[in-house]
Design a protein around this motif. Structure first.
Motif, PDB file in Angstrom:
ATOM      1  N   ARG A   7      -8.385  -6.584   8.334  1.00  0.00           N
ATOM      2  CA  ARG A   7      -7.361  -6.261   7.262  1.00  0.00           C
ATOM      3  C   ARG A   7      -5.932  -5.821   7.977  1.00  0.00           C
ATOM      4  O   ARG A   7      -4.854  -5.981   7.500  1.00  0.00           O
ATOM      5  CB  ARG A   7      -7.920  -5.325   6.302  1.00  0.00           C
ATOM      6  CG  ARG A   7      -7.188  -5.008   4.996  1.00  0.00           C
ATOM      7  CD  ARG A   7      -7.630  -4.393   4.034  1.00  0.00           C
ATOM      8  NE  ARG A   7      -6.584  -4.334   2.709  1.00  0.00           N
ATOM      9  CZ  ARG A   7      -5.728  -3.530   2.701  1.00  0.00           C
ATOM     10  NH1 ARG A   7      -5.550  -2.597   3.502  1.00  0.00           N
ATOM     11  NH2 ARG A   7      -4.931  -3.434   1.437  1.00  0.00           N
ATOM     12  N   GLN A  63       7.711  -7.359   3.101  1.00  0.00           N
ATOM     13  CA  GLN A  63       6.960  -7.536   1.754  1.00  0.00           C
ATOM     14  C   GLN A  63       5.673  -8.169   2.143  1.00  0.00           C
ATOM     15  O   GLN A  63       5.744  -9.144   2.696  1.00  0.00           O
ATOM     16  CB  GLN A  63       7.944  -8.520   0.731  1.00  0.00           C
ATOM     17  CG  GLN A  63       7.381  -8.424  -0.527  1.00  0.00           C
ATOM     18  CD  GLN A  63       8.459  -9.162  -1.469  1.00  0.00           C
ATOM     19  OE1 GLN A  63       8.735 -10.294  -1.301  1.00  0.00           O
ATOM     20  NE2 GLN A  63       8.668  -8.587  -2.586  1.00  0.00           N
ATOM     21  N   GLY A  64       4.846  -7.586   1.367  1.00  0.00           N
ATOM     22  CA  GLY A  64       3.324  -8.085   1.579  1.00  0.00           C
ATOM     23  C   GLY A  64       2.802  -7.582   2.879  1.00  0.00           C
ATOM     24  O   GLY A  64       1.450  -7.837   2.927  1.00  0.00           O
ATOM     25  N   ASP A  65       3.597  -7.104   3.753  1.00  0.00           N
ATOM     26  CA  ASP A  65       2.772  -6.430   5.131  1.00  0.00           C
ATOM     27  C   ASP A  65       1.915  -5.148   4.665  1.00  0.00           C
ATOM     28  O   ASP A  65       2.230  -4.383   3.706  1.00  0.00           O
ATOM     29  CB  ASP A  65       3.946  -6.051   5.970  1.00  0.00           C
ATOM     30  CG  ASP A  65       4.491  -7.385   6.682  1.00  0.00           C
ATOM     31  OD1 ASP A  65       3.976  -8.172   6.622  1.00  0.00           O
ATOM     32  OD2 ASP A  65       5.547  -7.291   7.619  1.00  0.00           O
ATOM     33  N   ILE A  66       0.959  -4.907   5.436  1.00  0.00           N
ATOM     34  CA  ILE A  66       0.139  -3.526   5.346  1.00  0.00           C
ATOM     35  C   ILE A  66       0.761  -2.596   6.430  1.00  0.00           C
ATOM     36  O   ILE A  66       0.703  -3.155   7.593  1.00  0.00           O
ATOM     37  CB  ILE A  66      -1.159  -4.016   5.532  1.00  0.00           C
ATOM     38  CG1 ILE A  66      -1.710  -4.995   4.558  1.00  0.00           C
ATOM     39  CG2 ILE A  66      -2.024  -2.643   5.568  1.00  0.00           C
ATOM     40  CD1 ILE A  66      -2.947  -5.685   4.601  1.00  0.00           C
ATOM     41  N   ASN A  96       1.530  -0.576  -2.692  1.00  0.00           N
ATOM     42  CA  ASN A  96       0.363  -0.439  -3.628  1.00  0.00           C
ATOM     43  C   ASN A  96      -0.622   0.176  -2.638  1.00  0.00           C
ATOM     44  O   ASN A  96      -1.245  -0.237  -1.472  1.00  0.00           O
ATOM     45  CB  ASN A  96      -0.175  -2.087  -3.611  1.00  0.00           C
ATOM     46  CG  ASN A  96      -1.491  -2.141  -4.477  1.00  0.00           C
ATOM     47  OD1 ASN A  96      -2.233  -1.512  -4.503  1.00  0.00           O
ATOM     48  ND2 ASN A  96      -1.696  -3.410  -5.062  1.00  0.00           N
ATOM     49  N   GLN A  97      -1.305   1.179  -3.224  1.00  0.00           N
ATOM     50  CA  GLN A  97      -2.211   2.129  -2.594  1.00  0.00           C
ATOM     51  C   GLN A  97      -3.544   2.207  -3.099  1.00  0.00           C
ATOM     52  O   GLN A  97      -4.468   3.096  -2.743  1.00  0.00           O
ATOM     53  CB  GLN A  97      -1.604   3.482  -2.113  1.00  0.00           C
ATOM     54  CG  GLN A  97      -0.433   3.802  -1.577  1.00  0.00           C
ATOM     55  CD  GLN A  97       0.150   5.179  -1.708  1.00  0.00           C
ATOM     56  OE1 GLN A  97      -0.032   5.927  -2.576  1.00  0.00           O
ATOM     57  NE2 GLN A  97       1.151   5.307  -0.808  1.00  0.00           N
ATOM     58  N   SER A 103      -1.571   0.795   3.270  1.00  0.00           N
ATOM     59  CA  SER A 103      -0.971   0.621   2.148  1.00  0.00           C
ATOM     60  C   SER A 103      -0.154  -0.711   2.002  1.00  0.00           C
ATOM     61  O   SER A 103       0.435  -0.971   3.259  1.00  0.00           O
ATOM     62  CB  SER A 103       0.308   1.820   1.720  1.00  0.00           C
ATOM     63  OG  SER A 103      -0.652   2.907   1.710  1.00  0.00           O
ATOM     64  N   THR A 104      -0.054  -1.648   1.028  1.00  0.00           N
ATOM     65  CA  THR A 104       0.626  -2.915   1.153  1.00  0.00           C
ATOM     66  C   THR A 104       1.890  -2.718   0.450  1.00  0.00           C
ATOM     67  O   THR A 104       2.062  -1.960  -0.773  1.00  0.00           O
ATOM     68  CB  THR A 104      -0.114  -3.971   0.126  1.00  0.00           C
ATOM     69  OG1 THR A 104      -1.567  -3.925   0.557  1.00  0.00           O
ATOM     70  CG2 THR A 104       0.243  -5.260   0.133  1.00  0.00           C
ATOM     71  N   ASN A 105       2.943  -3.197   0.873  1.00  0.00           N
ATOM     72  CA  ASN A 105       4.411  -3.459   0.607  1.00  0.00           C
ATOM     73  C   ASN A 105       4.387  -4.243  -0.666  1.00  0.00           C
ATOM     74  O   ASN A 105       4.480  -5.527  -0.332  1.00  0.00           O
ATOM     75  CB  ASN A 105       5.361  -3.567   1.814  1.00  0.00           C
ATOM     76  CG  ASN A 105       6.895  -3.337   1.211  1.00  0.00           C
ATOM     77  OD1 ASN A 105       6.988  -3.073   0.445  1.00  0.00           O
ATOM     78  ND2 ASN A 105       7.631  -3.871   2.262  1.00  0.00           N
ATOM     79  N   ASP A 106       4.524  -3.787  -1.833  1.00  0.00           N
ATOM     80  CA  ASP A 106       4.857  -4.512  -2.917  1.00  0.00           C
ATOM     81  C   ASP A 106       6.190  -4.906  -3.047  1.00  0.00           C
ATOM     82  O   ASP A 106       6.770  -5.477  -4.220  1.00  0.00           O
ATOM     83  CB  ASP A 106       3.909  -4.060  -4.072  1.00  0.00           C
ATOM     84  CG  ASP A 106       2.582  -4.518  -4.176  1.00  0.00           C
ATOM     85  OD1 ASP A 106       2.089  -5.110  -3.283  1.00  0.00           O
ATOM     86  OD2 ASP A 106       1.774  -4.080  -4.955  1.00  0.00           O
ATOM     87  N   THR A 152     -11.272  -5.554  -1.298  1.00  0.00           N
ATOM     88  CA  THR A 152     -10.767  -5.919   0.336  1.00  0.00           C
ATOM     89  C   THR A 152     -11.845  -6.393   0.823  1.00  0.00           C
ATOM     90  O   THR A 152     -13.346  -6.303   0.816  1.00  0.00           O
ATOM     91  CB  THR A 152     -10.330  -4.244   0.594  1.00  0.00           C
ATOM     92  OG1 THR A 152     -11.456  -3.597   0.562  1.00  0.00           O
ATOM     93  CG2 THR A 152      -9.343  -3.728  -0.514  1.00  0.00           C
TER      94      THR A 152
END
Length: 627
Positions: A117, A148-151, A166-167, A189-192, A527
């Motif tokens: 992940r 955008q969409g990266d973790i 998005n945490q 965390s995911t960049n939304d 996940t």
């Protein structure tokens, strides 16, 4: 020995035993009995050798299993030239081991998959350009670009004005978080939202996500191994077998009677019936969307009395949904939704996308917004059909319109309010929340019906949110604001009172899933971390699928126990008959074969288990999130 090597060895042993038995029978039918004896011996020796090695390993660990009876029967049969009987026992034993190995082959994949992940590389600013570097090369102070969409690959601080993260997989907080400059960003965390710059404060190995991975690994290592159902009866059955065989030889002076007793006593009903019933149960559970990763987790699943539930994405949908539309002008609810959704097409914010999805579900044709301007994390302005529309938080909208802002509707801590203004007037609010899953109350009632005596909620979310969402639900206790290691401690504490099942879907749930007797992951949207750490995965995004899974597990275990009791009972009767001279070793082996067939046929009934809750989800109605 790795599971892959063990699986290949089991296939080889059952093949050798089968070929040896069949080839020997062919030679015996053409009256080449001496050659047949040699072939049968060749078929038995590898199985017996592997069995002895396994027994030595088990004894070194202090374990005594039924394998000893099988080894005694094969050894005695070979020693007294009852080679056919030995070949039959070898085939039955290797066949049972193969079935058990097949079940275990469905177990969890290597823990290294958990790391998939997190990206293996990151984009780093260097001398005015961007370069891809390995995670291990990142040091505190590096400036990284998170698209955008990266973790986020490492922990760090935000170097741009704002970011939408998005945490939920880490904290359980369903709603995306708006971070401002210098805010703390956790790895995982995911960049939304839009791309942002991150200043690394830790190396990847020391960051939040890596710490959770280490928790999972530690929990799996400390997890108590489940005892094979067959081995729970091993000492008693071994004692009975040796006593009867010794008595038969002692009182009659005929060692062949002792061999016959040992052959009849070969615990094939246990070695075969139990894995057959449990593998059949696994297959049946999969029919209802419940993937159980092995026979042992299924058996443990049948004994669980305590269930711990995560909140976000497990007890709730994990996505914001419109609870109500509050009109405060001359527009009706549909018109308010139309304006909000049409403008929100210009935003990538998860709340905005949820509003657009709600409009599409109602079949609304949404026009393209004109001149959209977005304030990240706050709101959007633009024109819809010539009208100036503003959508966003109450404070944002209040700052963009003239005149007094009407009071927005009363809200609970679990709700988010979206204000809508048209041509300078506030026209209404959208009340949004992470709602309980469909049929949650019925699901909890079903858990009580199938024997769950203790049901707990464990979430990383705030206490006020957890209590608002769980109000009125049949829960024994609510634990809020829990970190991954606190969830593990909760599982371990509850295990002192009996077997524990943990259900979750996020990265923060993975350590607790690994520590529980049975970990259950929401596989549809959960996940990869939770799915890999879990023993059971729900293949559909419906929590109530767990009910038929529990009923199938309980039914399969009950059928396995029935097969054990009946099979061993018949074996004991055969042992006494052999001791009295009514059965020769070969006849005893044939009798054992008939008993095996009977118990296997009984075990296959697990394929026909019909849970009471198989179609319960079709009858349930949606439960609104409490206000």
């Amino acid at each position: 020995m790795t599971s892959q090597v063990r699986g290949r060895l089991n296939v080889a042993l059952v093949t050798i035993a089968l070929v040896g038995l069949v080839s020997g029978l062919g030679l015996w039918l053409v009256e080449k009995s001496q050659l047949a004896d040699y072939v049968w011996i060749v078929g038995v020796i590898p199985v017996l050798a592997a069995l002895v090695v396994e027994i030595v390993r088990s004894l070194a660990k202090g374990d005594v299993g039924l394998d000893i009876v099988a080894a005694l029967s094969m050894s005695a049969a070979l020693f007294f030239d009852e080679t056919l009987a030995a070949a039959v026992v070898a085939l039955m034993y290797s066949g049972g081991t193969f079935l058990e190995s097949f079940a275990e082959g469905r177990a969890r994949r290597e823990m290294s998959d958990l790391l998939s992940r997190v990206p293996r590389t990151a984009t780093r600013h260097h001398n005015g350009s961007l370069v891809e570097v390995d995670l291990e090369a990142i040091v505190p102070g590096d400036l990284l670009l998170i698209r955008q969409g990266d973790i986020a690959p490492v922990d760090g601080t935000l170097e741009t004005d704002s970011a939408i993260l998005n945490q939920s997989a880490l904290t359980g907080e369903a709603m995306p978080a708006l971070l401002l400059r210098d805010g703390y960003v956790m790895s995982g965390s995911t960049n939304d939202g839009e791309a942002f710059d991150l200043r690394a404060t830790r190396r990847a190995a020391d960051s939040t996500y890596a710490g959770i991975v280490r928790l999972v690994e530690a929990a799996q290592k400390s997890k108590a191994p489940m005892v094979r159902l067959a081995d729970r009866y091993s000492l008693l059955f071994l004692a009975v077998t040796v006593t009867i065989a010794t008595a038969a030889w002692w009182f009659t002076g005929d060692p062949i009677r002792a061999v016959a007793v040992l052959v009849v006593a070969t615990p094939c009903p246990l070695i075969l019936a139990v894995p057959v019933a449990l593998v059949a149960g696994m297959s049946r559970a999969a029919h209802f969307g419940v993937l159980i990763k092995g026979a042992r987790p299924l058996e443990a699943m049948a004994r669980v009395k305590t269930l711990i539930l995560d909140k976000t994405g497990t007890l709730t949908d994990g996505r914001p949904r419109i609870v109500s539309i509050e009109a405060q002008a001359d527009l009706n609810a549909n018109e308010i939704l139309f304006f909000a959704a049409a403008l929100d097409q210009a935003s990538r914010h998860p709340v905005a996308q949820a509003i657009v999805a709600a409009a599409h579900q109602q079949g609304m044709a949404l026009p393209t917004p004109a001149d959209p301007i977005e304030a990240p994390g706050e709101g959007v302005m633009g024109k819809i059909n010539g009208c100036k529309v503003i959508v966003g938080g109450a404070d944002f909208v209040a700052g963009q319109i003239s005149g007094p802002l009407l009071d927005h509707p009363a809200r609970s801590e679990s709700e988010v309010i979206v204000a809508i203004a048209v041509d300078g007037r506030l026209v209404g609010h959208l009340v949004m929340a992470d709602m309980l899953r469909t049929g949650t109350r019925g699901f909890l009632s079903g858990l009580r019906r199938v024997g769950m005596t203790r049901i707990l909620l464990a979430t990383g979310d705030r206490r006020v949110v957890a209590e608002a969402v769980s109000e009125g639900l049949d829960l024994d206790h609510v634990h809020a604001q829990m970190t991954p290691d606190q969830k593990v401690r909760l599982v371990l504490n509850e295990r002192e009172s009996g077997a524990v099942m943990m259900v979750g879907d996020g990265v923060n749930d993975a350590p607790a899933l690994a520590a529980a007797d049975v970990g259950v992951a929401m596989g549809a949207r959960g996940t990869a971390a939770s799915a890999e750490a879990a023993d059971v995965v729900l293949l559909v995004d419906q929590l109530d699928r767990l009910l038929p899974g529990l009923e199938v597990a309980q039914g399969a275990r009950r059928i396995a126990l029935e097969s054990v009791v009946v099979g061993i009972g018949l074996s004991v009767v055969g042992m006494f008959a052999a001791a009295l001279g009514y059965l020769s070793p070969v006849q005893g082996a044939i009798l054992q074969e008939l008993i095996d067939v009977a118990v296997i046929l009984n075990a296959l009934r697990a394929l026909k288990i019909v849970p009471q809750d198989a179609n319960e989800h079709d009858r349930n109605q949606a439960d609104p999130c409490p206000s």
